[in-house]
Motif scaffolding. Structure first.
Motif, PDB file in Angstrom:
ATOM      1  N   ALA A  38      -1.422  10.804  10.067  1.00  0.00           N
ATOM      2  CA  ALA A  38      -0.932  11.656   8.885  1.00  0.00           C
ATOM      3  C   ALA A  38      -2.143  11.533   7.818  1.00  0.00           C
ATOM      4  CB  ALA A  38       0.215  11.379   8.302  1.00  0.00           C
ATOM      5  N   ALA A  39      -2.757  10.393   7.572  1.00  0.00           N
ATOM      6  CA  ALA A  39      -3.852  10.252   6.442  1.00  0.00           C
ATOM      7  C   ALA A  39      -4.969  11.217   6.905  1.00  0.00           C
ATOM      8  CB  ALA A  39      -4.084   8.893   6.266  1.00  0.00           C
ATOM      9  N   THR A  78      -9.233   7.664   2.395  1.00  0.00           N
ATOM     10  CA  THR A  78     -10.266   6.508   2.354  1.00  0.00           C
ATOM     11  C   THR A  78      -9.099   5.419   2.024  1.00  0.00           C
ATOM     12  OG1 THR A  78     -11.874   7.873   1.624  1.00  0.00           O
ATOM     13  CG2 THR A  78     -12.130   5.390   1.291  1.00  0.00           C
ATOM     14  N   TYR A  79      -8.377   5.356   1.070  1.00  0.00           N
ATOM     15  CA  TYR A  79      -7.440   4.237   0.779  1.00  0.00           C
ATOM     16  C   TYR A  79      -6.553   4.035   1.931  1.00  0.00           C
ATOM     17  CZ  TYR A  79      -9.055   3.629  -3.914  1.00  0.00           C
ATOM     18  OH  TYR A  79      -9.761   2.962  -4.990  1.00  0.00           O
ATOM     19  N   CYS A  80      -5.692   5.117   2.170  1.00  0.00           N
ATOM     20  CA  CYS A  80      -4.637   4.939   3.358  1.00  0.00           C
ATOM     21  C   CYS A  80      -5.099   4.605   4.531  1.00  0.00           C
ATOM     22  CB  CYS A  80      -3.916   6.533   3.736  1.00  0.00           C
ATOM     23  SG  CYS A  80      -2.863   6.777   2.119  1.00  0.00           S
ATOM     24  N   SER A  81      -6.319   4.901   5.086  1.00  0.00           N
ATOM     25  CA  SER A  81      -6.862   4.461   6.336  1.00  0.00           C
ATOM     26  C   SER A  81      -7.066   3.142   6.304  1.00  0.00           C
ATOM     27  CB  SER A  81      -8.115   5.150   6.570  1.00  0.00           C
ATOM     28  OG  SER A  81      -7.886   6.484   6.784  1.00  0.00           O
ATOM     29  N   LEU A  87      -2.611  -3.437   7.329  1.00  0.00           N
ATOM     30  CA  LEU A  87      -1.232  -3.709   7.518  1.00  0.00           C
ATOM     31  C   LEU A  87      -1.112  -3.789   9.172  1.00  0.00           C
ATOM     32  CD1 LEU A  87       0.742  -1.233   5.405  1.00  0.00           C
ATOM     33  CD2 LEU A  87       0.812  -3.947   5.277  1.00  0.00           C
ATOM     34  N   ILE A  88      -1.939  -3.043   9.762  1.00  0.00           N
ATOM     35  CA  ILE A  88      -1.827  -3.372  11.287  1.00  0.00           C
ATOM     36  C   ILE A  88      -2.242  -4.729  11.624  1.00  0.00           C
ATOM     37  CG2 ILE A  88      -2.885  -2.340  13.374  1.00  0.00           C
ATOM     38  CD1 ILE A  88      -2.619   0.522  12.132  1.00  0.00           C
ATOM     39  N   SER A  89      -3.565  -4.997  11.075  1.00  0.00           N
ATOM     40  CA  SER A  89      -4.112  -6.209  11.494  1.00  0.00           C
ATOM     41  C   SER A  89      -3.059  -7.418  11.168  1.00  0.00           C
ATOM     42  CB  SER A  89      -5.499  -6.547  10.624  1.00  0.00           C
ATOM     43  OG  SER A  89      -6.317  -5.277  10.732  1.00  0.00           O
ATOM     44  N   GLY A 114       6.083  -0.641   3.866  1.00  0.00           N
ATOM     45  CA  GLY A 114       4.695  -0.886   3.574  1.00  0.00           C
ATOM     46  C   GLY A 114       3.610   0.452   3.658  1.00  0.00           C
ATOM     47  N   CYS A 115       4.132   1.416   4.741  1.00  0.00           N
ATOM     48  CA  CYS A 115       3.463   2.739   4.524  1.00  0.00           C
ATOM     49  C   CYS A 115       3.674   3.478   3.426  1.00  0.00           C
ATOM     50  CB  CYS A 115       3.820   3.329   5.817  1.00  0.00           C
ATOM     51  SG  CYS A 115       3.501   2.737   7.426  1.00  0.00           S
ATOM     52  N   LEU A 116       4.832   3.465   2.761  1.00  0.00           N
ATOM     53  CA  LEU A 116       5.206   4.097   1.732  1.00  0.00           C
ATOM     54  C   LEU A 116       4.380   3.559   0.643  1.00  0.00           C
ATOM     55  CD1 LEU A 116       6.959   6.279   0.092  1.00  0.00           C
ATOM     56  CD2 LEU A 116       8.726   4.606  -0.218  1.00  0.00           C
ATOM     57  N   LEU A 117       4.188   2.086   0.295  1.00  0.00           N
ATOM     58  CA  LEU A 117       3.748   1.742  -0.713  1.00  0.00           C
ATOM     59  C   LEU A 117       2.147   1.862  -0.775  1.00  0.00           C
ATOM     60  CD1 LEU A 117       5.206  -2.084  -0.593  1.00  0.00           C
ATOM     61  CD2 LEU A 117       5.499  -0.067  -2.282  1.00  0.00           C
ATOM     62  N   VAL A 118       1.545   1.976   0.431  1.00  0.00           N
ATOM     63  CA  VAL A 118       0.188   2.329   1.022  1.00  0.00           C
ATOM     64  C   VAL A 118       0.119   3.854   0.173  1.00  0.00           C
ATOM     65  CG1 VAL A 118      -1.649   2.932   2.494  1.00  0.00           C
ATOM     66  CG2 VAL A 118      -0.226   0.712   2.719  1.00  0.00           C
ATOM     67  N   TRP A 119       0.822   4.585   0.547  1.00  0.00           N
ATOM     68  CA  TRP A 119       0.708   5.884   0.145  1.00  0.00           C
ATOM     69  C   TRP A 119       0.671   6.158  -1.625  1.00  0.00           C
ATOM     70  CZ3 TRP A 119      -1.074  10.345   2.769  1.00  0.00           C
ATOM     71  CH2 TRP A 119      -1.001  10.180   4.234  1.00  0.00           C
ATOM     72  N   VAL A 120       1.677   5.402  -1.931  1.00  0.00           N
ATOM     73  CA  VAL A 120       1.858   5.430  -3.556  1.00  0.00           C
ATOM     74  C   VAL A 120       0.688   4.821  -4.220  1.00  0.00           C
ATOM     75  CG1 VAL A 120       3.173   4.542  -5.376  1.00  0.00           C
ATOM     76  CG2 VAL A 120       4.471   5.449  -3.372  1.00  0.00           C
ATOM     77  N   PHE A 121       0.117   3.616  -3.554  1.00  0.00           N
ATOM     78  CA  PHE A 121      -1.064   3.044  -4.057  1.00  0.00           C
ATOM     79  C   PHE A 121      -2.327   3.749  -4.026  1.00  0.00           C
ATOM     80  CE2 PHE A 121      -4.751   0.195  -3.128  1.00  0.00           C
ATOM     81  CZ  PHE A 121      -4.850  -0.337  -4.394  1.00  0.00           C
ATOM     82  N   SER A 122      -2.471   4.662  -2.836  1.00  0.00           N
ATOM     83  CA  SER A 122      -3.605   5.481  -2.775  1.00  0.00           C
ATOM     84  C   SER A 122      -3.390   6.708  -3.792  1.00  0.00           C
ATOM     85  CB  SER A 122      -3.475   6.096  -1.270  1.00  0.00           C
ATOM     86  OG  SER A 122      -3.475   4.831  -0.378  1.00  0.00           O
TER      87      SER A 122
END
Length: 294
Positions: A38-39, A78-81, A87-89, A114-122
């Motif tokens: 999606a990113a 850039t941030y999401c990826s 997170l995957i690691s 975790g994915c939601l937090l990444v999108w918000v942080f980005s």
């Protein structure tokens, strides 16, 4: 960029279609990989506007709002990826290195959170782009440019320094640590579950592809930042760095095309999901045909 847009859109839409329409629920790694797709889709959808800008000799033909949105889309990717890969690691690290101690944390609901937090942080980290990205007309060269207009040089250096820390140094350190521990564990442990092994192989391939595609661009950014901070000043060197940055940004964008290809080549579980989805559609088509005939 237009080629990356076409192939990236088709491939990533295909990946999302396989993950979303399959009857089986997504595993934790698949939740992260679908968000990564999606990113990548967000990025490739914004590239045509930047391609037009480049072909127009950086004379921005669109509105100031679109200038900001396109820049934010690239920044979001850039941030999401990088943080989705982090997170995957971490997930693979707990799955292989500490399989029993953190099993509760490796649940789909936590992965989605975790994915939601990444999108918000980005999105939050791209607020300065919304503030400082502007469209300005230069009458002396008869050009309208879409550029980052920082209030002063200090703000520029601070923001770029924070950017380098959060999109390169911190996540790359996490990814490197987890990957090394995973590889060491795989060498020692021969009886690793096949399911975990398949997921880990795909994850390591995606991580390697990301590093190959994005590492040169980030390293050049750091060198350029040091040059602008006054560490070294040579005109020829600055021109060479600028050319390298232009070349390496296309390599970084190509990562959005490469990820879906890796899912098919390396990901056996993904290929099985594709087969299941096509069988599911074939069965539905056959049922509809039989019903119509009846």
């Amino acid at each position: 960029m237009l080629l990356i847009t076409v192939f990236g859109s088709v491939f990533n839409l295909f990946v999302l279609m396989v993950f979303c329409f399959n009857k089986k629920a997504c595993t934790v790694p698949e939740i992260y990989l679908s968000n990564l797709a999606a990113a990548d889709l967000v990025l490739v959808s914004s590239l045509p506007f930047w391609a037009v800008n480049v072909s127009n000799h950086y004379n921005w033909p669109f509105s100031a709002t679109l200038c900001r949105l396109v820049s934010v889309s690239i920044g979001m990717n850039t941030y999401c990826s990088i943080y989705l890969l982090a997170l995957i690691s971490i997930d693979r690290f707990f799955a292989l290195v500490h399989p029993l101690s953190h099993i509760r944390m490796r649940r789909p609901k936590y992965a989605k959170l975790g994915c939601l937090l990444v999108w918000v942080f980005s999105l939050l980290m791209n607020i300065p782009i919304l503030m400082y990205r502007k469209v300005k007309y230069y009458p002396n060269i008869n050009t309208t440019t879409c550029f980052l207009d920082y209030p002063n040089f200090f703000v520029y250096i601070v923001y770029e320094g924070i950017l380098t820390m959060f999109i390169f140094i911190i996540p790359i350190s996490i990814i490197s640590f987890c990957s090394l521990k995973i590889i060491k564990t795989l060498k020692k442990r021969k009886n690793t579950l096949k399911k975990e092994m398949k997921a880990t192989t795909l994850v390591l391939a995606v991580l390697l592809a990301f590093l190959v595609c994005w590492m040169p661009f980030h390293l050049v950014r750091i060198v350029q930042l040091l040059g602008e901070a006054g560490v070294f000043r040579q005109c020829k060197f600055e021109i060479m760095i600028d050319i390298c940055r232009q070349v390496f940004i296309y390599l970084a964008f190509f990562n959005s095309v490469l990820n879906p290809v890796l899912y098919v080549i390396v990901g056996k579980n993904f290929r099985n999901k594709v087969k299941e989805l096509f069988n599911q559609w074939s069965l539905r088509e056959h049922t509809n045909t039989t019903s119509t005939s009846s």
